[in-house]
Design a protein around this motif. Sequence first.
Motif, PDB file in Angstrom:
ATOM      1  N   GLY A  46      48.413  41.973  49.869  1.00  0.00           N
ATOM      2  CA  GLY A  46      47.724  43.208  48.928  1.00  0.00           C
ATOM      3  C   GLY A  46      48.179  43.754  47.924  1.00  0.00           C
ATOM      4  N   ALA A  47      49.572  43.472  47.673  1.00  0.00           N
ATOM      5  CA  ALA A  47      49.976  44.399  46.635  1.00  0.00           C
ATOM      6  C   ALA A  47      49.512  44.033  45.493  1.00  0.00           C
ATOM      7  N   CYS A  48      48.736  43.111  45.040  1.00  0.00           N
ATOM      8  CA  CYS A  48      47.907  42.471  43.959  1.00  0.00           C
ATOM      9  C   CYS A  48      46.671  42.925  43.951  1.00  0.00           C
ATOM     10  N   THR A  49      46.159  43.979  44.741  1.00  0.00           N
ATOM     11  CA  THR A  49      45.068  44.132  44.807  1.00  0.00           C
ATOM     12  C   THR A  49      44.289  45.062  43.657  1.00  0.00           C
ATOM     13  N   VAL A  50      43.154  44.583  43.105  1.00  0.00           N
ATOM     14  CA  VAL A  50      42.675  45.353  41.951  1.00  0.00           C
ATOM     15  C   VAL A  50      41.051  45.298  42.402  1.00  0.00           C
ATOM     16  N   LEU A  51      40.269  46.039  41.522  1.00  0.00           N
ATOM     17  CA  LEU A  51      38.773  46.198  41.559  1.00  0.00           C
ATOM     18  C   LEU A  51      38.006  45.144  40.389  1.00  0.00           C
ATOM     19  N   VAL A  52      37.169  44.280  41.206  1.00  0.00           N
ATOM     20  CA  VAL A  52      36.373  43.826  40.216  1.00  0.00           C
ATOM     21  C   VAL A  52      34.965  44.078  40.326  1.00  0.00           C
ATOM     22  N   ASP A  53      34.288  44.736  39.750  1.00  0.00           N
ATOM     23  CA  ASP A  53      33.032  45.400  39.674  1.00  0.00           C
ATOM     24  C   ASP A  53      32.971  46.274  40.480  1.00  0.00           C
ATOM     25  N   GLY A  54      33.959  46.842  41.156  1.00  0.00           N
ATOM     26  CA  GLY A  54      34.146  47.829  42.055  1.00  0.00           C
ATOM     27  C   GLY A  54      34.554  47.402  43.254  1.00  0.00           C
ATOM     28  N   GLU A  55      34.698  46.114  43.375  1.00  0.00           N
ATOM     29  CA  GLU A  55      35.157  45.520  44.854  1.00  0.00           C
ATOM     30  C   GLU A  55      36.506  45.121  44.701  1.00  0.00           C
ATOM     31  N   ARG A  56      37.309  45.077  46.040  1.00  0.00           N
ATOM     32  CA  ARG A  56      38.770  44.864  45.912  1.00  0.00           C
ATOM     33  C   ARG A  56      38.926  43.274  46.084  1.00  0.00           C
ATOM     34  N   ILE A  57      39.855  42.708  45.472  1.00  0.00           N
ATOM     35  CA  ILE A  57      40.303  41.455  45.561  1.00  0.00           C
ATOM     36  C   ILE A  57      41.782  41.413  45.338  1.00  0.00           C
ATOM     37  N   ASN A  58      42.192  40.341  45.978  1.00  0.00           N
ATOM     38  CA  ASN A  58      43.476  39.826  45.842  1.00  0.00           C
ATOM     39  C   ASN A  58      43.783  39.276  44.273  1.00  0.00           C
ATOM     40  N   SER A  59      44.492  39.556  43.339  1.00  0.00           N
ATOM     41  CA  SER A  59      44.324  39.056  42.161  1.00  0.00           C
ATOM     42  C   SER A  59      45.239  37.733  41.981  1.00  0.00           C
ATOM     43  N   CYS A  60      46.336  37.625  42.937  1.00  0.00           N
ATOM     44  CA  CYS A  60      47.140  36.395  42.893  1.00  0.00           C
ATOM     45  C   CYS A  60      46.297  35.157  43.476  1.00  0.00           C
ATOM     46  N   LEU A  61      45.118  35.253  44.161  1.00  0.00           N
ATOM     47  CA  LEU A  61      44.484  34.113  44.687  1.00  0.00           C
ATOM     48  C   LEU A  61      43.310  33.744  43.638  1.00  0.00           C
ATOM     49  N   THR A  62      43.015  34.483  42.458  1.00  0.00           N
ATOM     50  CA  THR A  62      41.964  34.055  41.674  1.00  0.00           C
ATOM     51  C   THR A  62      42.262  33.755  40.373  1.00  0.00           C
ATOM     52  N   LEU A  63      41.339  32.705  39.859  1.00  0.00           N
ATOM     53  CA  LEU A  63      41.966  32.480  38.435  1.00  0.00           C
ATOM     54  C   LEU A  63      41.218  33.305  37.503  1.00  0.00           C
ATOM     55  N   ALA A  64      41.709  33.959  36.562  1.00  0.00           N
ATOM     56  CA  ALA A  64      41.332  34.716  35.473  1.00  0.00           C
ATOM     57  C   ALA A  64      40.226  34.225  35.049  1.00  0.00           C
ATOM     58  N   VAL A  65      39.875  32.878  34.484  1.00  0.00           N
ATOM     59  CA  VAL A  65      38.684  32.587  34.035  1.00  0.00           C
ATOM     60  C   VAL A  65      37.384  32.872  35.008  1.00  0.00           C
ATOM     61  N   GLN A  66      37.719  32.822  36.268  1.00  0.00           N
ATOM     62  CA  GLN A  66      36.573  33.150  37.021  1.00  0.00           C
ATOM     63  C   GLN A  66      35.874  34.554  36.934  1.00  0.00           C
ATOM     64  N   TYR A  67      36.428  35.533  36.128  1.00  0.00           N
ATOM     65  CA  TYR A  67      36.271  36.667  35.915  1.00  0.00           C
ATOM     66  C   TYR A  67      35.737  37.090  34.582  1.00  0.00           C
ATOM     67  N   ALA A  68      35.447  36.149  33.759  1.00  0.00           N
ATOM     68  CA  ALA A  68      34.759  36.211  32.491  1.00  0.00           C
ATOM     69  C   ALA A  68      33.608  37.142  32.247  1.00  0.00           C
ATOM     70  N   GLY A  69      33.432  38.195  31.562  1.00  0.00           N
ATOM     71  CA  GLY A  69      32.215  39.112  31.874  1.00  0.00           C
ATOM     72  C   GLY A  69      32.281  39.990  32.785  1.00  0.00           C
ATOM     73  N   ARG A  70      33.137  40.088  33.507  1.00  0.00           N
ATOM     74  CA  ARG A  70      33.434  41.165  34.672  1.00  0.00           C
ATOM     75  C   ARG A  70      34.344  42.291  34.118  1.00  0.00           C
ATOM     76  N   GLU A  71      34.152  43.506  35.193  1.00  0.00           N
ATOM     77  CA  GLU A  71      35.049  44.786  35.041  1.00  0.00           C
ATOM     78  C   GLU A  71      35.856  44.801  35.970  1.00  0.00           C
ATOM     79  N   ILE A  72      37.094  44.838  35.340  1.00  0.00           N
ATOM     80  CA  ILE A  72      38.539  44.502  36.121  1.00  0.00           C
ATOM     81  C   ILE A  72      39.159  46.067  35.982  1.00  0.00           C
ATOM     82  N   THR A  73      39.502  46.668  37.260  1.00  0.00           N
ATOM     83  CA  THR A  73      40.081  48.053  37.322  1.00  0.00           C
ATOM     84  C   THR A  73      41.419  47.905  37.953  1.00  0.00           C
ATOM     85  N   THR A  74      42.558  48.133  37.274  1.00  0.00           N
ATOM     86  CA  THR A  74      43.946  47.924  37.803  1.00  0.00           C
ATOM     87  C   THR A  74      44.225  49.367  37.855  1.00  0.00           C
ATOM     88  N   ILE A  75      45.454  49.661  38.794  1.00  0.00           N
ATOM     89  CA  ILE A  75      45.889  50.958  39.029  1.00  0.00           C
ATOM     90  C   ILE A  75      46.081  51.801  37.858  1.00  0.00           C
TER      91      ILE A  75
END
Length: 177
Positions: A46-75
């Motif tokens: 969970g050290a890589c947790t970020v928010l995508v459109d307000g929902e928490r995800i593990n950013s190490c498990l996802t490809l950046a291209v999956q989040y085109a057009g989305r809102e990413i919030t980091t610490i």
Amino acid sequence: MVEVQMRINGTVRSIEVEPRVSLLDLLREQLGLTGTKKGCNQGACGACTVLVDGERINSCLTLAVQYAGREITTIEGVAADGRPHPLQAAFIRNDGFQCGYCTSGQICSAIGMLAEHRAGVPSAVTEHIAAGPAELSGQEIRERMSGNLCRCGAYNGIVESIKEVASGDLDLLEGAR
């Protein structure tokens, strides 16, 4: 290379990225947002947790291209108007961190978790699922945060920090973006 556009911490960015690059690596290596940590790189800590459109995800498990057009919030994006997010302040008051490595993921996860709770999303230990959100108990917080590990063992401070913010004005969480 693929060009993707996403809103990161409130700023729209057009980024060229290899299709196989994780969101975590894009944030850290290409954009210099190093607050999001690479822990296990397997989605277990969970050290890589970020928010995508307000929902928490593990950013190490996802490809950046999956989040085109989305809102990413980091610490780096949770503070508002130059003031720390209420959870950041609570972590400091309640000793919710020791080495600090997991803290950014813990805080982003807690923001997402509080939004889930407020929306009535139950956890495995929720007693009355149909009753809607009740006050968060320590057991409920621990279950909901179980995907975030703290190797220093600051769990009591983390739970107290989340309880403090949850008992206050949850609208403060809305201003985190």
